[in-house]
Design an enzyme around this catalytic site. Structure first.
Site, mmCIF file in Angstrom:
data_model
loop_
_atom_site.group_PDB
_atom_site.id
_atom_site.type_symbol
_atom_site.label_atom_id
_atom_site.label_comp_id
_atom_site.label_asym_id
_atom_site.label_seq_id
_atom_site.Cartn_x
_atom_site.Cartn_y
_atom_site.Cartn_z
ATOM 1 N N GLU A 75 -4.939 5.055 5.380
ATOM 2 C CA GLU A 75 -4.558 4.890 3.703
ATOM 3 C C GLU A 75 -5.212 5.542 3.318
ATOM 4 O O GLU A 75 -4.073 5.955 2.384
ATOM 5 C CB GLU A 75 -5.902 3.521 3.643
ATOM 6 C CG GLU A 75 -5.275 2.989 2.224
ATOM 7 C CD GLU A 75 -5.446 0.976 1.715
ATOM 8 O OE1 GLU A 75 -5.226 0.696 3.230
ATOM 9 O OE2 GLU A 75 -6.507 1.704 0.886
ATOM 10 N N ARG A 127 0.611 -1.355 0.198
ATOM 11 C CA ARG A 127 0.193 -0.335 -0.301
ATOM 12 C C ARG A 127 1.055 1.088 0.321
ATOM 13 O O ARG A 127 0.168 2.693 0.438
ATOM 14 C CB ARG A 127 -0.627 0.163 0.850
ATOM 15 C CG ARG A 127 -1.755 -1.253 2.099
ATOM 16 C CD ARG A 127 -2.851 -1.225 0.418
ATOM 17 N NE ARG A 127 -3.958 -2.692 0.270
ATOM 18 C CZ ARG A 127 -3.775 -3.706 0.597
ATOM 19 N NH1 ARG A 127 -3.192 -4.324 -0.192
ATOM 20 N NH2 ARG A 127 -4.856 -4.620 0.747
ATOM 21 N N SER A 176 -10.653 1.097 3.475
ATOM 22 C CA SER A 176 -10.237 0.593 4.521
ATOM 23 C C SER A 176 -9.607 1.860 4.491
ATOM 24 O O SER A 176 -8.471 2.771 4.160
ATOM 25 C CB SER A 176 -9.512 -0.215 4.444
ATOM 26 O OG SER A 176 -9.487 -2.035 4.177
HETATM 27 P P1 FAD Z 1 -7.805 8.947 -5.581
HETATM 28 O O1 FAD Z 1 -9.463 9.207 -4.601
HETATM 29 O O2 FAD Z 1 -8.889 10.239 -7.241
HETATM 30 O O3 FAD Z 1 -6.598 9.526 -5.603
HETATM 31 C C1 FAD Z 1 -6.227 8.933 -4.164
HETATM 32 C C2 FAD Z 1 -4.338 9.495 -4.665
HETATM 33 O O4 FAD Z 1 -3.871 9.571 -5.993
HETATM 34 C C3 FAD Z 1 -5.043 11.221 -4.644
HETATM 35 O O5 FAD Z 1 -3.403 11.215 -3.634
HETATM 36 C C4 FAD Z 1 -4.594 11.343 -6.495
HETATM 37 O O6 FAD Z 1 -3.716 12.925 -6.265
HETATM 38 C C5 FAD Z 1 -3.651 10.302 -6.488
HETATM 39 N N1 FAD Z 1 -3.246 10.334 -8.044
HETATM 40 C C6 FAD Z 1 -5.245 9.956 -8.577
HETATM 41 N N2 FAD Z 1 -4.799 9.718 -9.947
HETATM 42 C C7 FAD Z 1 -3.566 10.274 -10.355
HETATM 43 C C8 FAD Z 1 -2.966 9.710 -11.142
HETATM 44 N N3 FAD Z 1 -2.900 9.578 -12.056
HETATM 45 N N4 FAD Z 1 -1.390 10.397 -11.207
HETATM 46 C C9 FAD Z 1 -1.024 11.429 -9.978
HETATM 47 N N5 FAD Z 1 -1.369 10.896 -8.926
HETATM 48 C C10 FAD Z 1 -2.670 10.549 -8.845
HETATM 49 N N6 FAD Z 1 -7.318 0.255 -2.859
HETATM 50 C C11 FAD Z 1 -7.316 -0.884 -2.215
HETATM 51 O O7 FAD Z 1 -5.393 -1.006 -2.242
HETATM 52 N N7 FAD Z 1 -7.535 -2.396 -2.468
HETATM 53 C C12 FAD Z 1 -8.921 -2.720 -1.962
HETATM 54 O O8 FAD Z 1 -8.871 -3.945 -2.217
HETATM 55 C C13 FAD Z 1 -9.681 -1.416 -1.776
HETATM 56 N N8 FAD Z 1 -11.376 -1.474 -2.032
HETATM 57 C C14 FAD Z 1 -11.580 -0.353 -1.975
HETATM 58 C C15 FAD Z 1 -13.584 -0.315 -1.398
HETATM 59 C C16 FAD Z 1 -13.738 0.545 -1.674
HETATM 60 C C17 FAD Z 1 -15.203 0.400 -1.268
HETATM 61 C C18 FAD Z 1 -13.524 1.862 -1.387
HETATM 62 C C19 FAD Z 1 -14.250 2.779 -1.844
HETATM 63 C C20 FAD Z 1 -11.840 1.939 -1.863
HETATM 64 C C21 FAD Z 1 -11.277 0.688 -1.923
HETATM 65 N N9 FAD Z 1 -9.873 1.138 -2.320
HETATM 66 C C22 FAD Z 1 -8.818 0.273 -2.632
HETATM 67 C C23 FAD Z 1 -8.565 2.551 -2.014
HETATM 68 C C24 FAD Z 1 -9.035 3.353 -3.667
HETATM 69 O O9 FAD Z 1 -9.935 2.386 -4.358
HETATM 70 C C25 FAD Z 1 -7.546 2.789 -4.337
HETATM 71 O O10 FAD Z 1 -6.758 2.793 -4.171
HETATM 72 C C26 FAD Z 1 -8.574 3.671 -5.581
HETATM 73 O O11 FAD Z 1 -6.804 2.874 -6.733
HETATM 74 C C27 FAD Z 1 -8.370 4.929 -5.653
HETATM 75 O O12 FAD Z 1 -8.495 5.116 -7.159
HETATM 76 P P2 FAD Z 1 -8.764 6.745 -7.391
HETATM 77 O O13 FAD Z 1 -9.043 6.856 -9.026
HETATM 78 O O14 FAD Z 1 -10.348 6.862 -6.607
HETATM 79 O O15 FAD Z 1 -8.297 8.415 -6.727
HETATM 80 P P1 NAP Z 2 -10.327 -10.401 5.086
HETATM 81 O O1 NAP Z 2 -9.998 -10.940 3.604
HETATM 82 O O2 NAP Z 2 -11.081 -10.366 6.296
HETATM 83 O O3 NAP Z 2 -8.995 -10.749 5.619
HETATM 84 C C1 NAP Z 2 -8.474 -9.784 6.615
HETATM 85 C C2 NAP Z 2 -7.314 -9.085 6.466
HETATM 86 O O4 NAP Z 2 -6.617 -10.276 7.343
HETATM 87 C C3 NAP Z 2 -7.300 -8.281 5.851
HETATM 88 O O5 NAP Z 2 -6.639 -6.963 6.296
HETATM 89 C C4 NAP Z 2 -6.021 -9.060 4.977
HETATM 90 O O6 NAP Z 2 -4.546 -8.353 4.216
HETATM 91 C C5 NAP Z 2 -5.342 -10.566 5.865
HETATM 92 N N1 NAP Z 2 -5.802 -11.472 5.111
HETATM 93 C C6 NAP Z 2 -6.404 -12.213 4.918
HETATM 94 N N2 NAP Z 2 -6.217 -13.563 4.460
HETATM 95 C C7 NAP Z 2 -4.138 -13.150 4.519
HETATM 96 C C8 NAP Z 2 -3.798 -14.370 4.151
HETATM 97 N N3 NAP Z 2 -4.121 -15.123 3.302
HETATM 98 N N4 NAP Z 2 -1.723 -13.397 3.609
HETATM 99 C C9 NAP Z 2 -2.601 -12.983 4.080
HETATM 100 N N5 NAP Z 2 -2.584 -11.449 5.076
HETATM 101 C C10 NAP Z 2 -4.203 -11.910 4.594
HETATM 102 O O7 NAP Z 2 -10.550 -9.117 4.660
HETATM 103 P P2 NAP Z 2 -11.452 -7.459 3.953
HETATM 104 O O8 NAP Z 2 -11.231 -6.537 4.687
HETATM 105 O O9 NAP Z 2 -12.784 -8.243 3.712
HETATM 106 O O10 NAP Z 2 -11.121 -7.421 2.391
HETATM 107 C C11 NAP Z 2 -10.646 -8.575 1.243
HETATM 108 C C12 NAP Z 2 -9.267 -8.048 0.697
HETATM 109 O O11 NAP Z 2 -10.085 -6.816 0.215
HETATM 110 C C13 NAP Z 2 -8.370 -7.414 1.623
HETATM 111 O O12 NAP Z 2 -6.737 -8.230 0.565
HETATM 112 C C14 NAP Z 2 -8.549 -6.083 2.131
HETATM 113 O O13 NAP Z 2 -6.955 -5.443 1.601
HETATM 114 C C15 NAP Z 2 -8.842 -5.958 0.175
HETATM 115 N N6 NAP Z 2 -9.550 -4.912 0.811
HETATM 116 C C16 NAP Z 2 -8.855 -3.384 0.623
HETATM 117 C C17 NAP Z 2 -9.286 -2.104 1.213
HETATM 118 C C18 NAP Z 2 -9.162 -0.962 0.806
HETATM 119 O O14 NAP Z 2 -9.592 0.284 0.801
HETATM 120 N N7 NAP Z 2 -7.597 -1.009 0.679
HETATM 121 C C19 NAP Z 2 -10.975 -2.269 0.818
HETATM 122 C C20 NAP Z 2 -11.656 -3.127 0.684
HETATM 123 C C21 NAP Z 2 -10.951 -5.218 0.688
HETATM 124 P P3 NAP Z 2 -5.073 -7.467 3.403
HETATM 125 O O15 NAP Z 2 -5.362 -6.637 3.945
HETATM 126 O O16 NAP Z 2 -2.929 -6.952 3.435
HETATM 127 O O17 NAP Z 2 -4.398 -8.311 1.315
#
Ligand code: FAD
Ligand code: NAP
Length: 337
Positions: free
Chosen positions: A333, A164, A238
């Site tokens: 995050e 991340r 998250s």
């Molecule tokens: P924005 O929110 O618009 O921007 C995020 C950042 O990136 C800002 O700092 C912005 O300035 C920068 N940025 C955006 N575009 C550019 C560009 N072209 N050049 C330079 N900088 C830029 N994230 C995960 O990693 N894993 C997940 O599973 C995940 N699940 C999510 C679930 C939900 C329901 C939600 C709401 C979010 C989730 N996210 C997750 C977070 C998010 O969706 C991601 O990080 C996504 O990549 C953000 O994209 P965005 O276009 O909305 O970025």
């Molecule tokens: P989950 O599957 O219930 O797991 C809970 C946590 O345990 C997660 O944060 C995940 O880490 C970790 N985990 C579970 N199994 C694992 C494995 N086999 N090895 C390593 N780590 C493990 O989690 P969840 O909240 O429902 O999300 C599912 C996936 O979607 C996760 O990967 C999560 O990161 C991603 N997600 C991300 C966002 C976001 O905004 N970033 C939002 C929703 C879901 P990791 O998170 O490091 O994978």
């Protein structure tokens, strides 16, 4: 290119917090970017690239220019027997790209299905889910380097992708504007099914030998069941990263909290932030309209009229209580402005 002034940011962030920006430029073609940056009124203002707004928190109005990245296009550059290289414009929806890829039978990004936002933001925090990270298939990034005032191609190594995290997010946040990325996708692959719920969901779908389409469908179903839909309950996914700590610290914590989920990351260990937050009693907590999701303790939600500052205040209280109980610092995050 379209320029507008005094822009309402509420519809442009998925937490739906109120904020305004001094101006906004919508850029559909990258050759317009340099003229925007050279505009005399823009030159002395802060600049923020905004995609889908699904990973940002606006605590206050933004005093500069929002750059909306809207270029489009997915193009296969080179095909080899086992893999291929695909160039994707920053303005493409990430989930649409996943659909494009799995429908052609390509492996690599199927477990990243249903992540909101645009492709240009994907390298910023090296998006990850269900055991897959962008870093595994990102080949390069085409970006405008504001420091050197020139276009550059950055290799995966130069992007410094980590859990991340990336050079763009953590080392040089205002330096690069991402225009395109190149992915290396595979024609052959193995489904990754070790995360909780995947095997059961595949069984519910009656799938025994999943291909990329079935994996993306399975992940989409799981996510829809577990996460609040930002269009219904505004959120940014998250709110905190899972902390990565030394193995010794993880072992000590597991001694005092035997049910704490700990995952091996090689030389270090990853702790479940969601579990710790839930243990501190925050799940479903609300203060006004700033709340912790009832479905998922890691997700902060806006139940209606919460401001970015109220969401941030709640995040700080959660962070302090997790530190008090576990001695572990949570990091937010989303990018906070
Ligand atoms: P924005 O929110 O618009 O921007 C995020 C950042 O990136 C800002 O700092 C912005 O300035 C920068 N940025 C955006 N575009 C550019 C560009 N072209 N050049 C330079 N900088 C830029 N994230 C995960 O990693 N894993 C997940 O599973 C995940 N699940 C999510 C679930 C939900 C329901 C939600 C709401 C979010 C989730 N996210 C997750 C977070 C998010 O969706 C991601 O990080 C996504 O990549 C953000 O994209 P965005 O276009 O909305 O970025
Ligand atoms: P989950 O599957 O219930 O797991 C809970 C946590 O345990 C997660 O944060 C995940 O880490 C970790 N985990 C579970 N199994 C694992 C494995 N086999 N090895 C390593 N780590 C493990 O989690 P969840 O909240 O429902 O999300 C599912 C996936 O979607 C996760 O990967 C999560 O990161 C991603 N997600 C991300 C966002 C976001 O905004 N970033 C939002 C929703 C879901 P990791 O998170 O490091 O994978």
């Amino acid at each position: 290119m379209q320029l507008s002034w005094d822009v309402d940011l509420r519809p442009l962030n998925t937490l739906r917090v109120p904020a305004r920006a001094w101006g906004m430029a919508r850029v559909e073609h990258w050759y317009h970017l340099e003229s925007v940056l050279q505009h005399p009124e823009v030159q002395n203002r802060p600049l923020l690239a905004l995609g889908g707004g699904s990973n940002v928190l606006f605590r206050r109005d933004f005093p500069g220019l929002i750059l909306r990245i809207e270029n489009q296009g997915i193009q296969i550059l080179e095909e080899e027997e086992d893999h291929l290289f695909v160039r994707v414009a920053a303005g493409e929806s990430w989930h649409d790209l996943v659909q494009w890829s799995v429908r052609r039978g390509f492996w690599g990004i199927e477990n990243l299905a249903f992540i909101p936002g645009l492709t240009g933001a994907a390298p910023i925090q090296n998006i990850g889910a269900y055991g897959t990270e962008l870093s595994e298939c990102l080949e390069s990034v085409q970006a405008f380097d504001r420091q050197q005032a020139r276009w550059r191609t950055l290799s995966r190594e130069q992007c410094r992708l980590a859990y991340r995290s990336s050079r763009f997010r953590d080392d040089e946040p205002d330096r690069f504007l991402i225009a395109e990325i190149v992915l290396r996708l595979s024609r052959r692959g193995l489904p990754r099914t070790d995360y909780p719920g995947i095997s059961q969901t595949l069984a519910d779908m009656d799938v025994t030998d999943p291909g990329p389409v079935e994996m993306a469908e399975c992940i989409t179903r799981l996510r829809k069941a577990k996460l609040p839909d930002p269009l219904v309950v505004p959120n940014v996914g998250s709110f905190f990263k899972n902390p990565i700590v030394d193995r010794d610290q993880a072992e000590r914590l597991q001694t005092s909290h035997p049910r704490l989920p700990v995952f091996d990351t090689g030389s270090q260990a990853k702790l479940s932030a969601g579990w710790m937050i839930e243990q501190c009693g925050w799940k479903d907590f609300a203060e006004g309209d700033a709340a912790v999701s009832s479905r998922h303790a890691l997700v902060l939600v806006n139940r209606g009229t919460a401001t970015g500052q109220q969401i941030w205040d709640l995040a700080l209280r959660i962070e302090a209580s997790v530190f008090e109980k576990f001695g572990v610092r949570l990091e937010p995050e989303p990018q906070v402005y």
